[in-house]
Design a protein around this motif. Sequence first.
Motif, PDB file in Angstrom:
ATOM      1  N   THR A 193      17.593   7.263  -0.435  1.00 49.57           N
ATOM      2  CA  THR A 193      16.666   8.362  -0.170  1.00 49.57           C
ATOM      3  C   THR A 193      15.238   7.898  -0.340  1.00 49.57           C
ATOM      4  O   THR A 193      14.918   7.161  -1.289  1.00 49.57           O
ATOM      5  CB  THR A 193      16.920   9.518  -1.155  1.00 49.57           C
ATOM      6  OG1 THR A 193      18.320   9.663  -1.323  1.00 49.57           O
ATOM      7  CG2 THR A 193      16.310  10.794  -0.628  1.00 49.57           C
ATOM      8  N   ARG A 194      14.396   8.347   0.585  1.00 50.53           N
ATOM      9  CA  ARG A 194      12.969   8.010   0.485  1.00 50.53           C
ATOM     10  C   ARG A 194      12.375   8.715  -0.714  1.00 50.53           C
ATOM     11  O   ARG A 194      12.655   9.875  -0.977  1.00 50.53           O
ATOM     12  CB  ARG A 194      12.245   8.427   1.763  1.00 50.53           C
ATOM     13  CG  ARG A 194      10.757   8.092   1.733  1.00 50.53           C
ATOM     14  CD  ARG A 194      10.086   8.429   3.031  1.00 50.53           C
ATOM     15  NE  ARG A 194      10.235   9.821   3.372  1.00 50.53           N
ATOM     16  CZ  ARG A 194      10.765  10.244   4.507  1.00 50.53           C
ATOM     17  NH1 ARG A 194      11.186   9.396   5.405  1.00 50.53           N
ATOM     18  NH2 ARG A 194      10.879  11.534   4.734  1.00 50.53           N
ATOM     19  N   GLY A 195      11.547   8.010  -1.458  1.00 51.65           N
ATOM     20  CA  GLY A 195      10.937   8.606  -2.639  1.00 51.65           C
ATOM     21  C   GLY A 195      11.745   8.374  -3.899  1.00 51.65           C
ATOM     22  O   GLY A 195      11.188   8.373  -4.990  1.00 51.65           O
ATOM     23  N   VAL A 196      13.059   8.187  -3.728  1.00 51.59           N
ATOM     24  CA  VAL A 196      13.916   7.954  -4.899  1.00 51.59           C
ATOM     25  C   VAL A 196      14.314   6.487  -4.977  1.00 51.59           C
ATOM     26  O   VAL A 196      14.133   5.830  -5.993  1.00 51.59           O
ATOM     27  CB  VAL A 196      15.173   8.853  -4.815  1.00 51.59           C
ATOM     28  CG1 VAL A 196      16.140   8.514  -5.925  1.00 51.59           C
ATOM     29  CG2 VAL A 196      14.767  10.306  -4.860  1.00 51.59           C
ATOM     30  N   ASP A 197      14.869   5.972  -3.865  1.00 50.11           N
ATOM     31  CA  ASP A 197      15.344   4.587  -3.880  1.00 50.11           C
ATOM     32  C   ASP A 197      14.333   3.646  -3.239  1.00 50.11           C
ATOM     33  O   ASP A 197      14.268   2.468  -3.571  1.00 50.11           O
ATOM     34  CB  ASP A 197      16.667   4.476  -3.113  1.00 50.11           C
ATOM     35  CG  ASP A 197      17.721   5.406  -3.691  1.00 50.11           C
ATOM     36  OD1 ASP A 197      18.364   6.138  -2.908  1.00 50.11           O
ATOM     37  OD2 ASP A 197      17.875   5.394  -4.934  1.00 50.11           O
ATOM     38  N   TYR A 198      13.571   4.139  -2.266  1.00 55.33           N
ATOM     39  CA  TYR A 198      12.617   3.263  -1.593  1.00 55.33           C
ATOM     40  C   TYR A 198      11.397   4.078  -1.239  1.00 55.33           C
ATOM     41  O   TYR A 198      11.415   5.298  -1.255  1.00 55.33           O
ATOM     42  CB  TYR A 198      13.235   2.625  -0.340  1.00 55.33           C
ATOM     43  CG  TYR A 198      13.437   3.591   0.799  1.00 55.33           C
ATOM     44  CD1 TYR A 198      14.622   4.320   0.910  1.00 55.33           C
ATOM     45  CD2 TYR A 198      12.451   3.792   1.752  1.00 55.33           C
ATOM     46  CE1 TYR A 198      14.805   5.215   1.933  1.00 55.33           C
ATOM     47  CE2 TYR A 198      12.638   4.696   2.777  1.00 55.33           C
ATOM     48  CZ  TYR A 198      13.812   5.401   2.867  1.00 55.33           C
ATOM     49  OH  TYR A 198      13.995   6.296   3.881  1.00 55.33           O
ATOM     50  N   THR A 199      10.330   3.379  -0.912  1.00 58.05           N
ATOM     51  CA  THR A 199       9.137   4.062  -0.433  1.00 58.05           C
ATOM     52  C   THR A 199       8.509   3.220   0.661  1.00 58.05           C
ATOM     53  O   THR A 199       8.845   2.042   0.825  1.00 58.05           O
ATOM     54  CB  THR A 199       8.148   4.304  -1.588  1.00 58.05           C
ATOM     55  OG1 THR A 199       7.016   4.997  -1.078  1.00 58.05           O
ATOM     56  CG2 THR A 199       7.692   2.995  -2.184  1.00 58.05           C
ATOM     57  N   ILE A 200       7.625   3.830   1.410  1.00 57.32           N
ATOM     58  CA  ILE A 200       6.969   3.122   2.513  1.00 57.32           C
ATOM     59  C   ILE A 200       5.528   2.854   2.095  1.00 57.32           C
ATOM     60  O   ILE A 200       4.817   3.758   1.661  1.00 57.32           O
ATOM     61  CB  ILE A 200       6.969   3.988   3.785  1.00 57.32           C
ATOM     62  CG1 ILE A 200       8.389   4.430   4.113  1.00 57.32           C
ATOM     63  CG2 ILE A 200       6.366   3.245   4.938  1.00 57.32           C
ATOM     64  CD1 ILE A 200       9.285   3.322   4.511  1.00 57.32           C
ATOM     65  N   ILE A 201       5.109   1.598   2.172  1.00 55.59           N
ATOM     66  CA  ILE A 201       3.764   1.244   1.719  1.00 55.59           C
ATOM     67  C   ILE A 201       3.028   0.497   2.822  1.00 55.59           C
ATOM     68  O   ILE A 201       3.598   0.097   3.838  1.00 55.59           O
ATOM     69  CB  ILE A 201       3.803   0.352   0.462  1.00 55.59           C
ATOM     70  CG1 ILE A 201       4.545  -0.949   0.784  1.00 55.59           C
ATOM     71  CG2 ILE A 201       4.452   1.085  -0.688  1.00 55.59           C
ATOM     72  CD1 ILE A 201       4.350  -1.987  -0.272  1.00 55.59           C
ATOM     73  N   ASP A 202       1.742   0.355   2.569  1.00 55.05           N
ATOM     74  CA  ASP A 202       0.892  -0.422   3.473  1.00 55.05           C
ATOM     75  C   ASP A 202       0.649  -1.760   2.815  1.00 55.05           C
ATOM     76  O   ASP A 202      -0.181  -1.901   1.921  1.00 55.05           O
ATOM     77  CB  ASP A 202      -0.422   0.355   3.688  1.00 55.05           C
ATOM     78  CG  ASP A 202      -1.427  -0.437   4.483  1.00 55.05           C
ATOM     79  OD1 ASP A 202      -2.621  -0.081   4.413  1.00 55.05           O
ATOM     80  OD2 ASP A 202      -1.031  -1.388   5.172  1.00 55.05           O
ATOM     81  N   ALA A 203       1.384  -2.782   3.252  1.00 50.57           N
ATOM     82  CA  ALA A 203       1.347  -4.050   2.531  1.00 50.57           C
ATOM     83  C   ALA A 203       0.098  -4.868   2.828  1.00 50.57           C
ATOM     84  O   ALA A 203      -0.393  -5.585   1.965  1.00 50.57           O
ATOM     85  CB  ALA A 203       2.577  -4.888   2.876  1.00 50.57           C
ATOM     86  N   ASP A 204      -0.455  -4.746   4.033  1.00 48.40           N
ATOM     87  CA  ASP A 204      -1.574  -5.615   4.373  1.00 48.40           C
ATOM     88  C   ASP A 204      -2.898  -4.877   4.358  1.00 48.40           C
ATOM     89  O   ASP A 204      -3.898  -5.359   4.893  1.00 48.40           O
ATOM     90  CB  ASP A 204      -1.343  -6.269   5.734  1.00 48.40           C
ATOM     91  CG  ASP A 204      -0.939  -5.239   6.776  1.00 48.40           C
ATOM     92  OD1 ASP A 204      -0.588  -5.642   7.893  1.00 48.40           O
ATOM     93  OD2 ASP A 204      -0.972  -4.033   6.464  1.00 48.40           O
ATOM     94  N   ASN A 205      -2.904  -3.668   3.785  1.00 43.92           N
ATOM     95  CA  ASN A 205      -4.159  -2.935   3.592  1.00 43.92           C
ATOM     96  C   ASN A 205      -4.930  -2.695   4.875  1.00 43.92           C
ATOM     97  O   ASN A 205      -6.158  -2.765   4.891  1.00 43.92           O
ATOM     98  CB  ASN A 205      -5.074  -3.664   2.591  1.00 43.92           C
ATOM     99  CG  ASN A 205      -4.683  -3.314   1.175  1.00 43.92           C
ATOM    100  OD1 ASN A 205      -4.258  -2.184   0.928  1.00 43.92           O
ATOM    101  ND2 ASN A 205      -4.801  -4.262   0.284  1.00 43.92           N
ATOM    102  N   ASP A 206      -4.212  -2.421   5.947  1.00 46.70           N
ATOM    103  CA  ASP A 206      -4.926  -2.080   7.172  1.00 46.70           C
ATOM    104  C   ASP A 206      -4.925  -0.591   7.420  1.00 46.70           C
ATOM    105  O   ASP A 206      -5.318  -0.136   8.476  1.00 46.70           O
ATOM    106  CB  ASP A 206      -4.305  -2.811   8.372  1.00 46.70           C
ATOM    107  CG  ASP A 206      -2.857  -2.414   8.589  1.00 46.70           C
ATOM    108  OD1 ASP A 206      -2.289  -2.857   9.600  1.00 46.70           O
ATOM    109  OD2 ASP A 206      -2.302  -1.680   7.758  1.00 46.70           O
ATOM    110  N   GLY A 207      -4.488   0.171   6.428  1.00 49.97           N
ATOM    111  CA  GLY A 207      -4.512   1.620   6.562  1.00 49.97           C
ATOM    112  C   GLY A 207      -3.280   2.193   7.209  1.00 49.97           C
ATOM    113  O   GLY A 207      -3.181   3.396   7.376  1.00 49.97           O
ATOM    114  N   LYS A 208      -2.321   1.360   7.592  1.00 51.96           N
ATOM    115  CA  LYS A 208      -1.107   1.857   8.249  1.00 51.96           C
ATOM    116  C   LYS A 208       0.125   1.399   7.488  1.00 51.96           C
ATOM    117  O   LYS A 208       0.163   0.297   6.949  1.00 51.96           O
ATOM    118  CB  LYS A 208      -1.039   1.319   9.679  1.00 51.96           C
ATOM    119  CG  LYS A 208      -2.271   1.680  10.432  1.00 51.96           C
ATOM    120  CD  LYS A 208      -2.226   1.227  11.843  1.00 51.96           C
ATOM    121  CE  LYS A 208      -3.658   1.291  12.302  1.00 51.96           C
ATOM    122  NZ  LYS A 208      -3.922   1.082  13.578  1.00 51.96           N
TER     123      LYS A 208
END
Lengths: 269, 226
Positions: free
Chosen positions: A201-216
Amino acid sequence: MRGQAHTLEAITASLLLISGLVFALQATAVTPLSASTSSQHLQAQHQAASEGALAATLREDAVRWAVLNWNDSGMKFYGAPINNSFYTNQAPTNEFGGILSRTFSPRNIAFNIDVVYETPGEKRKRQPMVYRGAPSDTAVSASVSVTLYDDDPFLDDDQARVTITNETHTYDGATTYKVADAPIVPNSTHDVHDASGDQYTRGVDYTIIDADNDGKFDTIKWIGTTPDSGETFSLDYTPAISGDDFYAPDVADGAVYNVVTVEVVAWNQ
Amino acid sequence: MSRSQTTLDFAIGVSIFLIVVSSVLAFVPAMLKPFEASIQQETTVGDRAAQQIVAGMLAAPETPYVIKRECTVVFFEDESADTSDADIGENTDADGSTSAVYDDTVVENPCPSVPDLRLRDRLAIAQPGLNIRVSVHRDLLNGPTADTDTAADVLCLNAGAETIIEAGDPTSGDCDVDEGDDDVVFAIGEPAPTKTGSLVVARRTVQIRGGLADGTADSTLLVEVW
């Protein structure tokens, strides 16, 4: 009883007549509504038809659909012929094309559609959407502006968001995995499961991040329960438009991606 | 040795002269063409009426070409039964009943932007020799509401189902102006002449709020002036 006897008399008389005619021609007037193929009335009708059709498409959100109806793997509009990125012989296969062809085709009016977008150097470039030849001198044009945002998805022929399904990665102990078709529309990941069938589940097991700091957002990061080492996991997500696979680049730092102008040029065939 | 003009010279001279005279005489009528009576008045009136209808009367001023449903029905209501004024808002046919949505005893003045006048006064056409006809056309897409041909037909409001369909034959079928359910055919004015010198057509592409029976909303408004 001699009429015209010498040739010179005849030529002089003819010259006098012709110069009188030319003088009279300069004095006549041709009004804008005189019958001709470039009549102002006809142009006014075409102009009004173009504006009316664009007003209809704007209200139906059909213009946004047509602009985003881009096949990012083939780098062309959906349904365009093989060798071009734009349509040539027909209107686009979406509602925008339907409205325009219902307006123009019964009256034998040809039209070109261009999408004008901004580039980082403050110049504007054109991506043709429909090209049916060079317009005539009496062509009219109408345009409408559409704002694109960073999290806009690609839309397919049914106005549905294009989704990547079952993209697989192998869990090897690292916490972050970049998806293949970055960037992602925020909160669009779902059905994340591993080879043994466990759902995450998103928020519990994984999350989505912006790894290269380009705002996306482009990377999945494990924060809770993870798959076993060496196991593959797969996910579905919706890719967002980005400079690499869309015709327009991202020109603004904020949430706005680009402001495009859709221009319709119509002329009598 | 002096030689005067030979017969050949004379022939050349006369032929040049005659050719030039005949072409000048033939050109003079064409030169006078811009000054003769033309269809300028019909063209201007038709264009002005179409713009007034589509951008002022039937649509909200901030969204031209997107016309309101109630205003369209009120505009095209049949005025032939009454000769004193248009009685707009009553939507009556032979049986004297009115359709509830467009009845002005139920909804006070459903469309204030359409004046309660006859068509010519509504569109400010004062010239007695000019005739005008306004109609909305479209060829509906697939489905039971469309007919089988691909020609654009006059649209009609089917008051029973509150949908807009192709009129077809207005005395039978879903769109029946003689029946008791107050169907409104989207055509008003004198019937267009079949033999005429000059008929000017002004067209506008409009979108009808609420959509047509096939799910789309765009159609063509025609103003014919002769």
